[in-house]
Design an enzyme around this catalytic site. Structure first.
Site, PDB file in Angstrom:
ATOM      1  CE  LYS A 182      -2.710   3.373   1.636  1.00 25.24           C
ATOM      2  NZ  LYS A 182      -2.178   4.742   1.874  1.00 25.24           N
ATOM      3  N   GLY A 239       5.061   4.036  10.581  1.00 24.59           N
ATOM      4  CA  GLY A 239       4.322   5.289  10.574  1.00 24.59           C
ATOM      5  C   GLY A 239       3.942   5.716  11.973  1.00 24.59           C
ATOM      6  CB  SER A 240       1.283   7.976  13.103  1.00 24.09           C
ATOM      7  OG  SER A 240       0.085   7.366  12.630  1.00 24.09           O
ATOM      8  N   GLY A 243      -1.882   5.249  13.293  1.00 26.98           N
ATOM      9  CA  GLY A 243      -2.054   4.385  12.133  1.00 26.98           C
ATOM     10  C   GLY A 243      -1.690   2.950  12.425  1.00 26.98           C
ATOM     11  N   GLY A 244      -0.567   2.736  13.111  1.00 30.46           N
ATOM     12  CA  GLY A 244      -0.140   1.383  13.434  1.00 30.46           C
ATOM     13  C   GLY A 244      -1.110   0.685  14.360  1.00 30.46           C
ATOM     14  CD  GLU A 263      10.410   1.871  12.674  1.00 27.94           C
ATOM     15  OE1 GLU A 263      10.831   3.043  12.639  1.00 27.94           O
ATOM     16  OE2 GLU A 263      10.833   0.967  11.936  1.00 27.94           O
ATOM     17  CB  CYS A 300      11.726   5.976  13.178  1.00 29.29           C
ATOM     18  SG  CYS A 300      12.986   5.036  12.291  1.00 29.29           S
ATOM     19  CD  GLU A 408       8.067   9.935  16.858  1.00 24.62           C
ATOM     20  OE1 GLU A 408       8.989   9.511  16.148  1.00 24.62           O
ATOM     21  OE2 GLU A 408       6.897   9.512  16.772  1.00 24.62           O
TER      22      GLU A 408
END
Length: 544
Positions: A182, A239-240, A243-244, A263, A300, A408
């Site tokens: 994706k 990603g965020s 989202g994860g 991650e 990251c 973060e």
């Protein structure tokens, strides 16, 4: 397919273009905020279904083998087209061409690395324990087998190395798993160019095109659909946290939950002892400033929290760090979402009691673009994504009380705290899981900090001494992961040899005739791989 690459706004399924779909969108140039490139469309249900069917068929026909030659071929193609891909990616991400050229080299290198691991069978853990009649023990043979089609979600901050041809794709293919990527909506044209190279490599090497599909789109339904599709056996995501976690939850709502290797956010704390500040304060400050602002702080592993030993040397290091931070160039952020998220996080942190601004990055003509503090709204939403960073200073009490200060800040910003060395442990205990944790110390005091290092090892996937966390090496010893919320699976890595393990499932065969065994376990070692036989490691030339 023609030798020249061109992005035309398509999804790639079965080696063919799927130009249809809904929800048209274009990339944005972060330097201006203006739309750029062709119109792309979110892959529709028909395209997703076809991609899954092709992947299932390719997996069934492969019989557990991996498309090793295609991994090598696409690495060569990527190098051959590096100039074009770097140019396209620079427009869509605002990252420097120098940074992106390095990313291309890393990506082609890790593709070759994964291909070599697959050829050697290193991660299969082929193990044979022969029967022992006296002990009444049967013959047992164990090996890792590919799990099936995998959904990979490209990241925004690594448009090449963690996207279409990135480490997740390379390691899944090396394990023998077809991949449905994706693409990230921030750089769809870059994704298409890389996807076309994979299609070409499969074609040139005579592999089934079902090994790979590129699905464009920006709808949440597309991602949720992939995570929920019964034929998908794992998800890899960078990603965020939001989202994860959404993908993780979707995968666990299935009747048959599957692993999601996500991650996500990471604070990557850095501790500096008084002795290190005294002897190397200037060098540490310069390194940290570069680490905080490199790639506009969108790595990251960027340090978000810096803890200094209080006292004259710690105070001086803080001053030098603030000056070095301010001198770093201002850069655009990747997209509007990243920009707005960074602004919101820094504004929230700066508004807290006992928090002050230590430094802001210099902008054009010596001015600042310190929107993190000076702008109270998102009225700049239609403009460029260039945002100046801010370095904040906070008291120990504020840090311990406010989670916002320990979180973060994805972008060019961070938090500095000065406290007594005996309070370092107190800070570390309050931290959540992280990808990395760093301590700067002097050799003669190393044993003094053994307890803190052990504590940091319980909080992070990689512990660093006298360095900076930014940058990872694609080697066997690397672990790029960490306890939640850094990742959803602390034991797994997305970089290095062990990344392949995520997509293999161990299967044990008991008293199975040789002709029915997977090739990796057969007598004579037909694949010529490393195996462990009756406890002894045996080489490619050995036979059972």
């Amino acid at each position: 397919m023609a030798n020249a690459l061109a992005a035309s706004g398509v999804t790639l399924v079965g080696g063919k273009e799927w130009p249809g779909g809904d929800d048209g969108f274009r990339a944005h140039d972060p330097r201006s905020g203006e739309e750029t490139g062709p119109v792309f469309y979110t892959a529709d249900a028909r395209a997703v279904s076809a991609a899954i069917s092709h992947a299932q068929a390719a997996f069934a026909r492969a019989g557990g083998s991996a498309p090793i030659d295609a991994l090598l071929a696409v690495a060569d193609l990527l190098d051959d087209h590096a100039t074009q891909i770097v140019a396209q990616s620079a427009v869509e991400t605002g990252l420097t061409r120098e940074r992106l050229a390095g990313e291309v080299a890393r990506t082609s290198g890790q593709l070759r690395f994964m291909a070599e691991l697959a050829r050697r069978g290193e991660r299969l853990d082929a193990t044979i324990d022969r029967a022992d009649a006296a002990a009444g023990r049967p013959e047992l043979r164990r090996v890792g087998m590919p799990i099936g089609p995998v959904a990979v979600f490209g990241s925004s901050n690594f448009p090449i190395a963690f996207s279409v041809l990135g480490g997740d794709t390379a390691s899944a293919l090396a394990a023998g798993c077809p991949v449905l990527v994706k693409a990230h909506e921030s750089h769809p044209a870059t994704s298409e160019l890389c996807g076309r190279l994979m299609v070409r490599a499969l074609e040139d090497c005579g592999y089934d095109q079902g090994w790979f599909a590129l699905l464009q789109g920006r709808s949440r339904a597309l991602g949720q659909g992939l995570a929920g599709a019964p034929q998908i056996r794992a998800v890899a995501f960078t990603g965020s946290l939001q989202g994860g976690r959404a993908l993780f939850d979707a995968a666990n709502r299935r009747p048959d939950p599957i692993p999601v290797y996500a991650e996500m956010g990471s604070s990557n704390p850095v501790f500096v002892t008084a002795a290190a500040a005294k002897r190397r304060g200037g060098r540490i400050a310069d390194a940290l400033a570069a680490s905080l602002t490199g790639s506009a702080g969108q790595l990251c592993t960027k340090p978000n929290l810096i803890v200094l030993a209080d006292g004259p040397d710690g105070e001086e290091l803080e001053r030098v760090l603030a000056a070095a931070f301010a001198a770093q160039p201002v850069q655009p952020l990747l997209n509007r979402q990243v920009r707005d998220g960074f602004l919101a996080s820094m504004r929230a942190a700066s508004a807290l009691e006992d928090v002050v601004a230590l430094s802001a990055q210099a902008g054009e003509a010596g001015g600042t673009r310190n929107l993190a503090l000076t702008s109270s709204s998102t009225s700049e939403a239609e403009g460029s994504f260039v945002v100046g960073g801010t370095l904040l200073g906070a008291s120990l009490e504020a840090l311990l009380f406010h989670e916002t200060l320990r979180a973060e800040h994805f972008g060019p910003g961070g938090v500095v705290v000065r406290c007594r060395e005996e309070d370092f442990t107190k800070v570390a205990e309050r931290l959540e899981g992280s990808l990395t944790a760093t301590i700067h110390l002097e050799t003669e005091e190393a044993l003094t900090w053994s307890a803190l290092v052990a504590l940091l090892a319980s909080k992070a996937g990689r512990v660093i001494v006298n360095g900076v966390p930014t940058g990872v090496a694609v080697v066997r010893a690397m672990h790029h992961g960490g306890p939640y919320p850094a990742t959803t699976s602390a034991r797994d890595t997305s970089v290095g040899a062990a990344a392949i393990d995520r997509f293999l499932r161990p299967v044990c065969f008991q008293d199975v005739p040789d002709a029915l065994l997977p090739p990796a376990l057969r007598d004579g070692n037909p694949l010529g791989i490393w195996r462990r036989v009756d406890g002894e490691l045996t080489g490619p030339a050995s036979a059972v």
